[in-house]
Design an enzyme around this catalytic site. Structure first.
Site, short mmCIF file in Angstrom:
data_model
loop_
_atom_site.label_atom_id
_atom_site.label_comp_id
_atom_site.label_asym_id
_atom_site.label_seq_id
_atom_site.Cartn_x
_atom_site.Cartn_y
_atom_site.Cartn_z
N SER A 190 0.91 -1.26 -0.11
CA SER A 190 -0.16 0.03 -0.02
C SER A 190 0.86 1.14 -0.06
CB SER A 190 -1.01 0.15 1.34
OG SER A 190 -1.61 1.34 1.33
N HIS A 191 0.27 2.23 -0.26
CA HIS A 191 1.15 3.64 -0.08
C HIS A 191 1.37 3.98 1.25
CE1 HIS A 191 -0.29 3.87 -4.30
NE2 HIS A 191 0.60 4.71 -4.45
#
Length: 131
Positions: free
Chosen positions: A9-10
């Site tokens: 994920s970011h």
């Protein structure tokens, strides 16, 4: 056969939270959950080399990658190009929701070594209960 669930994920906070939830409910020694969110110093972003490094540091025989959005998905695809041929054969980009899919994959991976069954369960997880 040990399997790894890779969460990309970011945000490291997102993947750390998903990892924590899964590990509390799934405790098979056959399954390893890896939180690969964010980039250096906790900043937002994703990095394909985080995936490559994680794979090179684990002794799993299969890798199931769950990514949230945009460039995290792209970096998951890019990472595959940096793996050995043997690693690539056992690298699965799973098109499923990161939370429900990774959870279902981890539970299933604790009970089977069949990669397609693990992927199928992950993909169904996002559909069940949301009618």
């Amino acid at each position: 056969m040990k399997k790894s669930i890779l969460l990309l994920s970011h945000s490291q906070k997102v993947t750390d939270g998903i990892k924590e939830m899964i590990e509390q409910m799934q405790q098979s020694e056959e399954v390893e959950i890896l939180s690969l969110g964010g980039i250096e110093e906790g900043r937002l972003g994703s990095d394909p080399m985080k995936i490559v490094d994680a794979i090179n540091q684990t002794d799993s025989s299969a890798y199931f990658v769950f990514a949230d959005i945009g460039s995290a998905v792209m970096n998951s695809e890019l990472a595959k190009e940096f793996l050995t041929e043997e690693q690539q054969k056992n690298y699965y980009l799973v098109d499923a929701p990161i939370v429900e899919g990774a959870f279902a994959a981890a539970i299933t991976a604790g009970n089977t070594d069949n990669p397609q069954q693990i992927i199928d369960e992950a993909q169904q997880a996002g559909k069940e209960g949301w009618k």
